[in-house]
Design an enzyme around this catalytic site. Sequence first.
Site, PDB file in Angstrom:
ATOM      1  CG  HIS A  51      -1.909  -1.118   1.218  1.00  0.00           C
ATOM      2  ND1 HIS A  51      -2.932  -0.904   2.085  1.00  0.00           N
ATOM      3  CD2 HIS A  51      -1.929  -2.330   0.587  1.00  0.00           C
ATOM      4  CE1 HIS A  51      -3.683  -1.979   1.856  1.00  0.00           C
ATOM      5  NE2 HIS A  51      -3.075  -2.817   1.060  1.00  0.00           N
ATOM      6  CD  GLU A  95      -2.098   4.163   3.027  1.00  0.00           C
ATOM      7  OE1 GLU A  95      -1.544   3.477   1.851  1.00  0.00           O
ATOM      8  OE2 GLU A  95      -3.327   4.210   3.426  1.00  0.00           O
TER       9      GLU A  95
END
Length: 105
Positions: A46, A48
């Site tokens: 992801h 993040e």
Amino acid sequence: MRQAIIEAEKAVKKNEVPVGAVIVHEDRIIARAHNQREMLNDPTAHAEMIAITQAAASLENWRLRGTTLYVTLEPCAMCAGALVQSRYIPLFTGRWIKRRGRVSP
């Protein structure tokens, strides 16, 4: 947030979910990433998570105190947990969706 949107647009071009993330420390971008799950065949890739890893390398510390995360979509449970583990990063989110090959508000 503009830089996070640019990252999300990169994800769109790679047929990824359009999420971009940028981490700032002392008014300087130290990490930027977009979703790469399809490209890397990695369920943890992801935006993040990738940005957190880059920021830790930049600061040479897993504690990311004094940083701020800008991300185009609310973090999932995995990413939120990683943020907690990195010792609190103020978070700014937007909700951006793919429209005609672009990320739009």
